[in-house]
Design an enzyme around this catalytic site. Sequence first.
Site, mmCIF file in Angstrom:
data_model
loop_
_atom_site.group_PDB
_atom_site.id
_atom_site.type_symbol
_atom_site.label_atom_id
_atom_site.label_comp_id
_atom_site.label_asym_id
_atom_site.label_seq_id
_atom_site.Cartn_x
_atom_site.Cartn_y
_atom_site.Cartn_z
ATOM 1 C CB CYS A 103 -0.890 -0.015 1.238
ATOM 2 S SG CYS A 103 -1.775 1.523 1.498
ATOM 3 C CB CYS A 137 -2.318 4.287 6.851
ATOM 4 S SG CYS A 137 -3.973 3.743 7.281
ATOM 5 C CB CYS A 148 -1.223 -1.740 7.785
ATOM 6 S SG CYS A 148 -2.581 -2.406 6.831
ATOM 7 C CB CYS A 194 -8.352 0.438 2.651
ATOM 8 S SG CYS A 194 -7.703 -0.669 3.922
ATOM 9 C CE1 TYR A 227 -17.858 -10.169 28.382
ATOM 10 C CE2 TYR A 227 -17.461 -12.529 28.658
ATOM 11 C CZ TYR A 227 -17.415 -11.240 29.153
ATOM 12 O OH TYR A 227 -16.936 -11.034 30.408
ATOM 13 C CD GLU A 241 -23.508 -8.738 22.812
ATOM 14 O OE1 GLU A 241 -22.521 -9.501 22.717
ATOM 15 O OE2 GLU A 241 -23.393 -7.499 22.883
ATOM 16 C CG ASP A 260 -15.376 -13.972 21.395
ATOM 17 O OD1 ASP A 260 -14.323 -13.338 21.560
ATOM 18 O OD2 ASP A 260 -15.918 -14.109 20.281
ATOM 19 C CB CYS A 291 -9.691 -9.810 20.525
ATOM 20 S SG CYS A 291 -10.633 -8.906 21.738
HETATM 21 N N1 SAH Z 1 -18.784 -14.060 20.108
HETATM 22 C C1 SAH Z 1 -19.167 -13.001 19.214
HETATM 23 C C2 SAH Z 1 -18.876 -11.576 19.721
HETATM 24 C C3 SAH Z 1 -17.537 -11.336 20.336
HETATM 25 S S1 SAH Z 1 -17.108 -9.623 20.554
HETATM 26 C C4 SAH Z 1 -18.565 -13.220 17.851
HETATM 27 O O1 SAH Z 1 -17.646 -14.000 17.687
HETATM 28 O O2 SAH Z 1 -19.006 -12.568 16.885
HETATM 29 C C5 SAH Z 1 -17.518 -9.305 22.183
HETATM 30 C C6 SAH Z 1 -18.983 -9.060 22.417
HETATM 31 O O3 SAH Z 1 -19.156 -8.825 23.823
HETATM 32 C C7 SAH Z 1 -19.583 -7.837 21.721
HETATM 33 O O4 SAH Z 1 -20.735 -8.240 21.024
HETATM 34 C C8 SAH Z 1 -19.946 -6.884 22.866
HETATM 35 O O5 SAH Z 1 -21.101 -6.137 22.622
HETATM 36 C C9 SAH Z 1 -20.158 -7.840 24.014
HETATM 37 N N2 SAH Z 1 -19.961 -7.356 25.387
HETATM 38 C C10 SAH Z 1 -19.108 -6.408 25.831
HETATM 39 N N3 SAH Z 1 -19.124 -6.348 27.172
HETATM 40 C C11 SAH Z 1 -20.013 -7.283 27.597
HETATM 41 C C12 SAH Z 1 -20.461 -7.713 28.892
HETATM 42 N N4 SAH Z 1 -20.002 -7.150 29.995
HETATM 43 N N5 SAH Z 1 -21.364 -8.717 28.949
HETATM 44 C C13 SAH Z 1 -21.831 -9.302 27.821
HETATM 45 N N6 SAH Z 1 -21.440 -8.925 26.582
HETATM 46 C C14 SAH Z 1 -20.557 -7.928 26.465
#
Ligand code: SAH
Length: 457
Positions: free
Chosen positions: A72, A78, A81, A160, A312, A333, A382, A409
Amino acid sequence: MWKKNDSVILKIEDMTTEGEGIGKADGFPLFVKDTVIGDEAEVKIIKVKKSYGYGRLMRLLRPSPDRVVPACPVARQCGGCQFQAMAYEKQLELKQKKVKNNLVRIGGLAQVEVQPVIGMESPFRYRNKTQVPFGKDKEGKIVAGFYAGRTHSIIDQEDCLLAQPVCQTIIHIMKQFMEEFRIEPYDEQAHRGLVRHLLIRNGYYTGQIMVCVIINGTELPHKEELIRRLCEIEGMTSICLNINRERTNVIMGKQMVWLYGKRYIEDMIGDIRYQISPLSFFQVNSLQTKKLYDTALAFAGLTGEEIVWDLYCGIGTISLFLARHAKMVYGVEIVEPAVEDAKRNALANGITNAQFFVGKAEEVLPEKYRAEQVKADVIVVDPPRKGCEETLLETIVSMQPRRIVYVSCDSATLARDLKYLTGMGYEVKKVQPVEMFAMGAHVETVCLLGKHSPQLR
Ligand code: SAH
């Protein structure tokens, strides 16, 4: 002691998540922009703090064998990346090493083996979501593109290399539309002007497109003309406005105005079809998400008899992916529209053994456990980058699931949470990093925990 303007010769040995090289001058760490691991460079010190400093690259004495010319043209400026100047194989190695280091340093898990990162075959054009800020340059011309590293100054760049090619066309149409009809971009400093961002979502497998214009106002003048022009693009499925009148750098507001088509677009992960609305979280790399969820599924070890909690859960992505192999899946969620998506997605895929709750994972699960003694054979978490609250981890341990699958993540908070869980009778069985952000510094990690079983001697 080093001071400003000193010149040093450095070997770059590591890199930060911002993409700066790190080298040590007599043991004193220096962060140097525009260098990569393996470089030998002459560096001028530009700032000295107590235990580290910053340097500027003056001359490359011996370039790293892992250096490549970024694909790029604006990769250097930027902020999108961080690793484009480094060979892709090397990026993957570095990510594996980062996960390992965090597990050792923060989690105290020296024994745990970290698998090589599951990489991409072709590490560009993978994103299914693109967010583009609009603004003006010094001459008053409308600019749109991407933020320069660590700043909010906009680099005027329509294409991009991580985004789908059609995004360029959409950005171009928007820019021309604004110029023709004299629609002002938003000025962050003055909190004036209308158009803040464009959010573009692409269904990677379906080709569906959503364009959402984020405005500091309630109305977009001449919107019919914009809709007409955007609708000439093949795949245009949804056009909407998002109202954000706050003085904030959070991109999206809460209120939606629907202009054209559906209120969501669809994408596929494996054989499950997901409806995604503008405010919901969806992994940005559809191709790699399949590999991520396949790993989570394998780690969950389901036989069809299990009760699974997916905490989550977003729009129910992992929940539905697991539901076909489990007896019952419960998702939790915090974002309400995402839970609505999750319920709709279950229905649309004919899945009847999944149920979703709105709320904080650290409140919903402890409450349900206290009031109803809910059970779990497998718990999937997650969380966002800050990881799990300890109150949630406490409840998870009390529920004694056979397996915990932790999708993370941020390997630093993962390591912190693993330290807690391994102190409570669980054992880390497998750690599998998966590439989700090629050319960027972040990496996703899936981790399997099981009950600690002392070896018989
Ligand atoms: N498992 C899903 C989302 C993961 S991202 C996937 O793979 O697509 C993390 C998620 O947690 C987001 O959707 C966010 O809105 C949610 N989140 C953030 N804080 C939270 C909490 N305290 N309790 C429940 N969910 C939450």
